[in-house]
Design an enzyme around this catalytic site. Structure first.
Site, short mmCIF file in Angstrom:
data_model
loop_
_atom_site.label_atom_id
_atom_site.label_comp_id
_atom_site.label_asym_id
_atom_site.label_seq_id
_atom_site.Cartn_x
_atom_site.Cartn_y
_atom_site.Cartn_z
N GLY A 160 42.70 59.86 44.60
CA GLY A 160 43.75 60.39 43.92
C GLY A 160 43.58 59.91 42.55
O GLY A 160 42.73 60.07 42.08
N ILE A 162 44.33 57.54 40.64
CA ILE A 162 43.75 56.32 40.16
C ILE A 162 42.24 56.39 40.13
O ILE A 162 41.42 56.00 39.41
CB ILE A 162 44.59 55.09 40.75
CG1 ILE A 162 45.89 54.95 40.36
CG2 ILE A 162 43.81 53.63 40.22
CD1 ILE A 162 46.85 53.83 41.00
N THR A 240 42.07 47.07 43.85
CA THR A 240 43.27 47.27 42.97
C THR A 240 44.39 47.88 43.81
O THR A 240 45.45 48.29 43.36
CB THR A 240 43.15 47.62 41.55
OG1 THR A 240 42.62 48.97 41.98
CG2 THR A 240 42.37 46.78 40.75
N ARG A 242 45.36 47.80 47.97
CA ARG A 242 46.28 47.01 48.73
C ARG A 242 45.35 45.90 49.45
O ARG A 242 44.27 46.31 49.97
CB ARG A 242 47.12 47.74 49.66
CG ARG A 242 48.42 48.33 48.98
CD ARG A 242 49.45 47.51 48.74
NE ARG A 242 50.58 48.11 48.07
CZ ARG A 242 50.83 48.39 46.68
NH1 ARG A 242 49.93 48.13 45.79
NH2 ARG A 242 51.87 48.99 46.43
N GLU A 271 50.50 37.88 49.70
CA GLU A 271 50.79 37.71 48.47
C GLU A 271 52.16 36.99 48.12
O GLU A 271 52.93 37.06 49.01
CB GLU A 271 50.77 39.01 47.63
CG GLU A 271 49.68 39.76 47.74
CD GLU A 271 49.57 41.05 46.96
OE1 GLU A 271 50.66 41.26 46.19
OE2 GLU A 271 48.63 41.77 46.86
N HIS A 290 47.92 40.55 41.22
CA HIS A 290 48.58 41.87 41.42
C HIS A 290 49.22 42.49 40.22
O HIS A 290 50.45 42.66 40.08
CB HIS A 290 49.61 41.83 42.56
CG HIS A 290 50.00 43.24 43.33
ND1 HIS A 290 50.18 43.43 44.50
CD2 HIS A 290 49.94 44.50 42.60
CE1 HIS A 290 50.49 44.83 44.64
NE2 HIS A 290 50.22 45.46 43.67
#
Ligand code: DGY
Length: 344
Positions: A160, A162, A240, A242, A271, A290
């Site tokens: 995608g 990123i 980076t 999930r 998290e 994050h």
């Protein structure tokens, strides 16, 4: 319908976006700089027509059932795995998110983690701070030897926006770039610099693997003991996207035994990362909390887009970036071209 819709915002945001929201609605902002307890979230959302939330707010079917007036949800994130999209769609509630505006910033962090893990930057920093760089060891031929990035092969999971931005950076570093994508992707904009391959081929060949798929039932645990075991010995993993995409226990074991050389992780299954996580004891892991999209400019753009999404939906228009566009299907109003979610 009230003239000014009630909106609940789960965190005060810097910049002008919230002031713009307040021009159009009665805005209730959770004032604390800490995560909102789920029970408080439920009671504050109950009377609201709009919700602006963070990725740390769980918006599930039970919460939606307690919010009968809700007409729009807008998340300050591109990922929406914290929101039950199917339940929102079933209730006719569009869910906004923030793709595009955070692409380059997140790709920068992926690359920062890749470089830091390859060249052992946190270990080097600790060496200097902790006084291990002493006069009798002023320059050691074998001190903190890492991996070359230039000339290495990078495998990108998920092509995608990123993933593509990371691919462009990798080409600039003289890397060979392999990519695996669950959905067919055009590659023209990457000017022949990326080879699409099957997952086993990517894992077997890549010196670095960077994760950029969304967290979905099909990708949860994608990198488990088996797929991590299929990675090239001595490879480096960067995540980076999930945390739930990677089996952290299996990763920690692969890092402990040296099967994988290092990892750079910005996201975790739970998290904040639990203090008992075996990852914390490993020197060959670079950890960050994050912060993929955490530049001032990008967070400002995310807030603007989140408010744009909310205001559009509350005004009966299509969101700028909607994560469940199917909510609009068959509810297009031909006379205006505007869209209206299914009514409840
Ligand atoms: C997102 O937007 O989903 C990132 O994880 C944080 O910006």
């Amino acid at each position: 319908m009230r003239q000014r819709p009630r909106v609940f915002v789960t965190r005060s945001l810097a910049g002008p976006a919230l002031a713009r929201l307040a021009e159009h609605g009665d805005v209730d902002v959770w004032p604390e700089p800490t995560a909102l307890p789920p029970a408080v979230l439920a009671s504050r959302v109950a009377p609201a027509e709009g919700l602006l939330c963070l990725l740390s707010d769980r918006v599930d079917a039970a919460l939606l059932a307690r919010a009968p007036h809700l007409r729009a949800i807008s998340s300050l994130s591109v990922g929406v795995d914290h929101i039950d999209l199917a339940a929102a769609t079933a209730r006719g509630v569009p869910v906004g998110h923030t793709p595009g505006v955070l692409t380059e910033t997140t790709a920068d962090l992926a690359f920062a983690l890749l470089l830091a893990a390859a060249r052992r930057v946190p270990e080097a920093d600790r060496c200097v701070r902790d006084g291990h760089w002493r006069p009798e060891r002023v320059w050691e031929p074998d001190l903190l030897l890492g991996r070359d990035v230039s000339g290495a092969t990078l495998g990108i999971l998920g092509l995608g926006a990123i993933g593509r931005a990371v691919a462009r950076r990798a080409r600039g570093f003289g890397m060979r770039v392999l990519a695996w994508s669950r959905t067919p992707r055009p590659l023209e904009d990457l000017a022949g610099g990326v080879e699409l391959v099957a997952l086993p081929e990517l894992l077997a060949q890549a010196d670095f693997v960077s994760v950029h798929v969304a967290l979905a039932p099909e990708t949860r645990g994608l990198l488990d003991a088996e797929t991590l075991g299929a990675m090239k010995p001595g490879a480096i993993l960067v995540n980076t996207a999930r945390g739930g995409i990677v089996d952290e226990a299996a990763l920690a074991e692969a890092l402990r035994t040296g099967r994988l050389a290092a990892a750079g992780l910005d996201v975790f299954a739970h998290e904040p990362l639990e203090r008992t996580s075996p990852l914390l004891a490993l020197p060959n892991v670079v950890l960050s909390p994050h912060i993929g999209s955490a530049s001032r400019a990008t967070r400002t753009r995310m807030a603007e887009l989140a408010v744009d999404n909310l205001l559009a939906a509350l005004a009966g228009r299509r969101m700028v970036a909607c994560a469940n566009p199917e909510v609009y299907d068959a509810h297009e109003r031909p006379e205006t071209g505007h869209s209206r979610p299914v009514s409840r």
